[in-house]
Write an enzyme that holds these catalytic residues in place. Structure first.
Site, PDB file in Angstrom:
ATOM      1  N   ARG A 141      -3.854 -14.700  -1.913  1.00  0.00           N
ATOM      2  CA  ARG A 141      -2.954 -14.459  -0.780  1.00  0.00           C
ATOM      3  C   ARG A 141      -3.636 -14.934   0.503  1.00  0.00           C
ATOM      4  O   ARG A 141      -4.780 -14.591   0.762  1.00  0.00           O
ATOM      5  CB  ARG A 141      -2.591 -12.980  -0.664  1.00  0.00           C
ATOM      6  CG  ARG A 141      -1.535 -12.752   0.414  1.00  0.00           C
ATOM      7  CD  ARG A 141      -0.853 -11.396   0.340  1.00  0.00           C
ATOM      8  NE  ARG A 141       0.593 -11.617   0.301  1.00  0.00           N
ATOM      9  CZ  ARG A 141       1.505 -10.735   0.713  1.00  0.00           C
ATOM     10  NH1 ARG A 141       1.146  -9.556   1.159  1.00  0.00           N
ATOM     11  NH2 ARG A 141       2.782 -11.016   0.650  1.00  0.00           N
TER      12      ARG A 141
ATOM     13  N   CYS B  22       0.843  -1.193   0.000  1.00  0.00           N
ATOM     14  CA  CYS B  22       0.000   0.000   0.000  1.00  0.00           C
ATOM     15  C   CYS B  22       0.873   1.236   0.000  1.00  0.00           C
ATOM     16  O   CYS B  22       1.862   1.294   0.726  1.00  0.00           O
ATOM     17  CB  CYS B  22      -0.835   0.049   1.278  1.00  0.00           C
ATOM     18  SG  CYS B  22      -2.253  -1.016   1.238  1.00  0.00           S
TER      19      CYS B  22
ATOM     20  N   GLN C 180      -3.670  -6.666  -7.281  1.00  0.00           N
ATOM     21  CA  GLN C 180      -4.184  -7.294  -6.059  1.00  0.00           C
ATOM     22  C   GLN C 180      -5.501  -6.618  -5.686  1.00  0.00           C
ATOM     23  O   GLN C 180      -5.542  -5.409  -5.451  1.00  0.00           O
ATOM     24  CB  GLN C 180      -3.189  -7.147  -4.895  1.00  0.00           C
ATOM     25  CG  GLN C 180      -3.657  -7.933  -3.663  1.00  0.00           C
ATOM     26  CD  GLN C 180      -2.802  -7.701  -2.429  1.00  0.00           C
ATOM     27  OE1 GLN C 180      -2.670  -6.567  -1.974  1.00  0.00           O
ATOM     28  NE2 GLN C 180      -2.238  -8.758  -1.874  1.00  0.00           N
TER      29      GLN C 180
ATOM     30  N   TYR D 252      -8.333  -8.928   6.466  1.00  0.00           N
ATOM     31  CA  TYR D 252      -9.312  -8.176   5.683  1.00  0.00           C
ATOM     32  C   TYR D 252     -10.568  -9.028   5.486  1.00  0.00           C
ATOM     33  O   TYR D 252     -10.663 -10.144   6.008  1.00  0.00           O
ATOM     34  CB  TYR D 252      -8.690  -7.712   4.360  1.00  0.00           C
ATOM     35  CG  TYR D 252      -7.482  -6.814   4.587  1.00  0.00           C
ATOM     36  CD1 TYR D 252      -7.609  -5.636   5.333  1.00  0.00           C
ATOM     37  CD2 TYR D 252      -6.220  -7.145   4.104  1.00  0.00           C
ATOM     38  CE1 TYR D 252      -6.513  -4.815   5.578  1.00  0.00           C
ATOM     39  CE2 TYR D 252      -5.114  -6.320   4.350  1.00  0.00           C
ATOM     40  CZ  TYR D 252      -5.276  -5.163   5.091  1.00  0.00           C
ATOM     41  OH  TYR D 252      -4.194  -4.355   5.340  1.00  0.00           O
TER      42      TYR D 252
HETATM   43  C1  LIG Z   1       4.381  -0.348   3.428  1.00  0.00           C
HETATM   44  C2  LIG Z   1       3.793  -1.719   3.278  1.00  0.00           C
HETATM   45  C3  LIG Z   1       2.551  -1.871   2.691  1.00  0.00           C
HETATM   46  C4  LIG Z   1       1.996  -3.134   2.500  1.00  0.00           C
HETATM   47  N1  LIG Z   1       0.817  -3.266   1.842  1.00  0.00           N
HETATM   48  C5  LIG Z   1       0.351  -4.493   1.503  1.00  0.00           C
HETATM   49  C6  LIG Z   1      -0.762  -4.655   0.641  1.00  0.00           C
HETATM   50  O1  LIG Z   1      -1.311  -3.696   0.135  1.00  0.00           O
HETATM   51  N2  LIG Z   1      -1.197  -5.904   0.400  1.00  0.00           N
HETATM   52  C7  LIG Z   1      -0.601  -6.982   0.910  1.00  0.00           C
HETATM   53  O2  LIG Z   1      -1.028  -8.112   0.654  1.00  0.00           O
HETATM   54  N3  LIG Z   1       0.486  -6.864   1.685  1.00  0.00           N
HETATM   55  C8  LIG Z   1       0.979  -5.654   1.982  1.00  0.00           C
HETATM   56  N4  LIG Z   1       2.133  -5.534   2.731  1.00  0.00           N
HETATM   57  C9  LIG Z   1       2.818  -6.751   3.170  1.00  0.00           C
HETATM   58  C10 LIG Z   1       3.951  -7.102   2.203  1.00  0.00           C
HETATM   59  O3  LIG Z   1       3.446  -7.469   0.924  1.00  0.00           O
HETATM   60  C11 LIG Z   1       4.825  -8.255   2.731  1.00  0.00           C
HETATM   61  O4  LIG Z   1       4.048  -9.425   2.858  1.00  0.00           O
HETATM   62  C12 LIG Z   1       5.453  -7.933   4.075  1.00  0.00           C
HETATM   63  O5  LIG Z   1       5.938  -6.603   4.116  1.00  0.00           O
HETATM   64  C13 LIG Z   1       6.623  -8.890   4.385  1.00  0.00           C
HETATM   65  O6  LIG Z   1       7.611  -8.805   3.415  1.00  0.00           O
HETATM   66  P1  LIG Z   1       9.020  -8.013   3.651  1.00  0.00           P
HETATM   67  O7  LIG Z   1       9.652  -8.598   4.869  1.00  0.00           O
HETATM   68  O8  LIG Z   1       9.810  -8.298   2.396  1.00  0.00           O
HETATM   69  O9  LIG Z   1       8.710  -6.552   3.816  1.00  0.00           O
HETATM   70  C14 LIG Z   1       2.688  -4.268   2.951  1.00  0.00           C
HETATM   71  C15 LIG Z   1       3.928  -4.105   3.568  1.00  0.00           C
HETATM   72  C16 LIG Z   1       4.503  -2.865   3.704  1.00  0.00           C
HETATM   73  C17 LIG Z   1       5.864  -2.739   4.337  1.00  0.00           C
END
Ligand SMILES: Cc1cc2nc3c(=O)[nH]c(=O)nc-3n(C[C@H](O)[C@H](O)[C@H](O)COP(=O)(O)O)c2cc1C
Ligand SMILES: Cc1cc2nc3c(=O)[nH]c(=O)nc-3n(C[C@H](O)[C@H](O)[C@H](O)COP(=O)(O)OP(=O)(O)OC[C@H]3O[C@@H](n4cnc5c(N)ncnc54)[C@H](O)[C@@H]3O)c2cc1C
Length: 771
Positions: free
Chosen positions: A619, A415, A490, A571
């Site tokens: 997901r 997001c 998504q 969600y």
């Molecule tokens: C700023 C931010 C926004 C995120 N928004 C979403 C989202 O819109 N949809 C989603 O499924 N996951 C979202 N996530 C989760 C990430 O897709 C991911 O699963 C999570 O950050 C773990 O991965 P990482 O350790 O590589 O950051 C978001 C994560 C971050 C950091």
């Protein structure tokens, strides 16, 4: 100073040695209930690294140990499936084995020589030493001192399901050897190593079902040894199995909330255990002794030293325990990997506890890594894809339906909280555009909402009107025109987490004003101060389903290559799946089938509306990290149900479904669920979560634990993560012509820098202690 040590195992003796050497005036007594040479167990193992620690701690005992050990450099993995035997030998793993009995005798001799009082054949407790300044309870895994004060030490014991027995043999080995053997009863494992001339340890292990089918529970020690001799007859090469209190047991993973009380401290197995599959508990016990001694050397009162010991040591012990836990779980799930090609199976054995990776294996055993790489490349070619010759797994292409990805790196959905009225604007064009020119094979949009009420925050993007559809089309067109990425949409509905603040103003916190009414599977607020959602009605469920379908059709028109249905993170769809957020009493609550019913219905409608040559993913939060949440069996059932409806890929995340969850974060911490779904439900998976390096991406892919690897936060600061990684491996990925000179320069310098880094790592390796 007066020190009493209860228990003359490695922990107690080694601590007594170090203290007496540096505090000769101290009176130190070790009381052991057994006789001096009355020891159970066979060999113990130490790595080069551990030996280096021992050398620094006490040269004398180090020399005595290394004079009496067997040394090896290789790990051998022998898997016998049916009549087919596959053997892999991986070098560069310096270890030594030593007889437990010899180790204890050496430590006893060193302690005696320093003036430690050793008493044998007496069972004792702290109150027997009223004048002691310090009482060390090194009384082993069944510590009576700990058990008598359960409330204070608060041990938690997780008794693992697999059965194991510690036996010995005279068969020599020149490598640490794992035997995996399939029999009509099931799979048996033997962890074997030589610890002195003509003597080897055999830790035998099997799952509870195989144990039951083999009837091992009803056998005596001698009968079970005879049975195991038959199982491993070829591997024993004519040698016998030797027993010594070799009863079948279950491994207790034990941790204590506190390690000391007053002047009494728990040491070694008494305070924490680590599974034998990553090295012996003896190492942990002796390193504990080194740290406790160091805590006393810094002065202060006994209480201060004990607090220093626990404060400084706990994290390291927990890290080792975590690695041991991950490793033991791998052995519990052996059936999951049994059908893999032998090279991948062996790669999985080597990398099971996360300490060993693609790159450090490349240093130790380049031929084995090359074999793993070639296998991956060959499989890609066999799927009719244009395999990249010589490239590591992350740079091999992947296909889902009509969508072909140039590599396995994915920008995870994130997001941006930067839209107005759901409209993707210049920020989004820049954000997704930069990541597309950065080389990732696939880019996910942030959760894009299917209606204004479906938004998480006022800054979330949507795709419910023509302007938004056009906004997204501009981004999709840009991604397709520049670089080689594909882009997935998504789609989601916020449910209980709707009408909340932008992330940087308070993640998941309710909007103080301007909020909108929210719905969820049940009327349960996320935080106690959150807006209470209304239980969604069937009529509203119809509308939400139709909103999803309309949004998907807009997405298809905008040109997205793939569609992801968001059923994770608490969600709306996730709120149906988890029993913690779904308390419905109608057809959509209760049993796992009922909880799945609505998300599946929406999925089916989406699949019908989405072009058949374009793939779809779902997901999921594979665990809630909370008591009473979805079980592994339910997660597998969920994955299978979506797969049966034509789902092409499971995007495996965890948690964020309830606020009071307790995740165990760590490197690659969600990968085990991707592994479980991919290899048990046989669905393609994408994993994510604290994956930060190309090395980790390659390790995960080569071990067959996921098909795609997503990175979220790393991509926020480095849109060109893939281009950088490709240069390090000397691979030329798609890059817009405007940036090609940059890529050329990166390729030249990265290869040189990589060689320098490898050389540094080579130099930093512990020295070999072979005699
Ligand atoms: C700023 C931010 C926004 C995120 N928004 C979403 C989202 O819109 N949809 C989603 O499924 N996951 C979202 N996530 C989760 C990430 O897709 C991911 O699963 C999570 O950050 C773990 O991965 P990482 O350790 O590589 O950051 C978001 C994560 C971050 C950091
Ligand atoms: C059956 C078995 C076989 C094993 N085999 C191996 C092996 O081959 N290799 C390996 O690396 N690890 C082996 N282990 C694990 C390993 O023994 C431990 O992880 C390691 O020894 C821990 O060291 P410690 O000093 O903390 O405890 P221990 O080695 O268990 O030592 C504790 C000592 O305290 C004594 N004691 C207990 N209570 C009292 C009391 N009240 N008064 C006086 N004395 C007391 C016990 O007799 C024991 O000698 C084995 C464990 C078991 C149970």
């Amino acid at each position: 100073m007066r020190i009493a040590v209860i228990g003359g195992g490695p922990a107690g003796l080694y601590f007594a040695i170090l203290m007496k050497r540096d505090r000769p005036e101290a009176r130190i007594t070790v009381v052991e209930r057994n006789q001096p040479d009355d020891t159970f167990g066979f060999g113990v193992v130490f790595s080069d690294q551990t030996l280096e620690t021992f050398e620094r701690a006490d040269r004398e005992s180090y020399k005595a140990i290394t004079d009496a050990f067997a040394y090896w450099d290789d790990i051998e993995i022998v898997a016998k499936r049916g009549n087919e035997v596959a053997t892999h030998r991986i070098g560069g793993n310096g270890f030594c084995g030593c007889s437990r009995r010899t180790l204890l005798m050496l430590l006893q001799a060193r302690a005696r020589e320093l003036g430690v009082e050793l008493e044998f054949g007496r069972e004792t407790m702290p109150e027997d030493f009223p004048d002691a300044d310090l009482v060390v309870a090194a009384d082993g895994i069944n510590s009576a001192v700990r058990q008598r004060d359960l409330e204070h030490f608060a041990p938690t014991i997780d008794l693992r399901p697999n059965r194991f027995a510690w036996m010995g043999s005279t068969r020599p080995f020149d490598a640490f050897t794992f035997f995996f053997k399939e029999r009509p009863e099931g799979i048996f494992i033997a962890h074997c190593y030589q610890y002195e001339k003509g003597a080897s340890t055999w830790v035998l292990e099997t799952d509870p079902e195989t144990f039951e089918r083999a009837g091992l529970g009803a056998m005596s020690e001698a009968e079970s040894a005879a049975f195991m001799e038959e199982v491993f007859a070829e591997e024993l090469e004519g040698h016998r199995l030797i027993t010594n209190r070799s009863m079948w047991r279950r491994f207790p993973m034990m941790r204590c909330a506190r390690w000391s009380k007053g002047n009494v401290v728990l040491l070694g197995d008494a305070k924490a255990t680590a599974h034998y599959s990553i090295g012996s508990g003896t190492k942990l016990a002796m390193e504990d002794a080194i740290h406790l001694h160091a805590a006393f050397m810094r002065g202060g009162t006994v209480e201060e030293a004990l607090a220093r010991f626990e404060g400084g040591r706990r994290e390291e012990v927990e890290k080792i325990q975590h690695a041991a836990d991950v490793s033991l779980v791998w052995f519990e799930h052996i059936a999951r990997f049994w059908d893999m090609p032998a090279t991948r199976f062996a790669f999985g054995v080597m990398t099971r506890s996360k300490a060993i990776t693609w790159e450090n294996l490349s240093l130790r055993a380049p031929e084995f890594v090359e074999e793993s790489r070639a296998l991956f490349e060959e499989e890609v070619r066999a799927q009719g894809l244009p395999a990249v010759k010589g490239a590591p797994p992350m740079f091999q292409p992947f296909r889902l339906r009509g969508m072909e990805l140039a590599n396995r790196v994915v920008v995870s959905p994130m997001c941006q909280y930067s839209a107005t009225d759901g409209m993707p604007d210049d920020w989004h064009l820049m954000h997704y555009g930069a990541r597309a020119t950065g080389g990732a094979g696939l880019i996910f949009t942030e959760m894009t909402c299917v209606s204004p009420e479906a938004r998480i925050t006022p800054g979330c993007t949507g795709i419910w009107n023509d302007a938004q559809e056009a906004g997204w089309k501009r981004i999709v067109d840009f991604v397709h025109a520049h670089g080689g990425s594909r882009i997935a949409l998504q789609l989601g509905h916020a449910g209980q987490k709707g009408a909340t603040k932008l992330m940087w103003e308070g993640m998941d916190q309710p909007l103080p004003e301007g909020g909108w009414p929210i719905v969820s599977a049940s009327a349960i607020p996320y935080f106690p101060n959150s807006q209470v959602p209304r239980e969604i009605t069937r009529a509203e469920m119809d509308r939400v389903r139709d909103d999803f379908v309309a949004a998907a059709m807009r997405g298809a028109r905008a040109g997205f290559d793939m569609l992801e249905f968001h059923c994770a993170h608490g969600y709306l769809m996730a709120s149906f799946l988890s029993p913690l957020t779904n308390r419905r009493t109608d057809d959509y609550g209760g049993s796992p089938e009922n909880r799945l019913r609505y998300p599946l219905e929406v999925y089916r409608a989406l699949r019908a509306a989405w072009p058949s040559d374009r793939p779809m993913s779902v997901r999921v939060s594979a665990t809630d990290w909370a008591e009473g949440g979805v079980t592994d069996a339910e997660t597998l059932a969920i994955a299978r149900a979506f797969a049966e409806e034509g789902c092409d890929l499971l995007d495996v995340s965890t948690g964020q479904t309830v606020a009071d969850s307790a995740p165990h974060y760590g490197r690659m911490f969600q990968v085990p669920w991707s592994d479980m779904i991919r290899n048990e439900a046989k669905v393609a998976t994408m994993c994510v979560g604290s994956i930060t390096s190309a090395d980790q991406v390659n390790t995960i892919l080569a071990a067959g634990r996921a098909d795609l690897v997503a990175l979220a936060r790393p991509h926020l600061v480095d849109p060109a993560f893939t281009l950088h990684a490709a240069a390090r491996y000397g691979v030329r990925t798609a890059c817009p012509p405007q940036y090609r000179w940059g890529q050329d320069a990166l390729l030249r310098s990265a290869v040189r820098e990589e060689a320098e880094l490898m050389e540094l790592r080579r130099k930093a390796r512990p020295k070999r202690h072979a005699v």
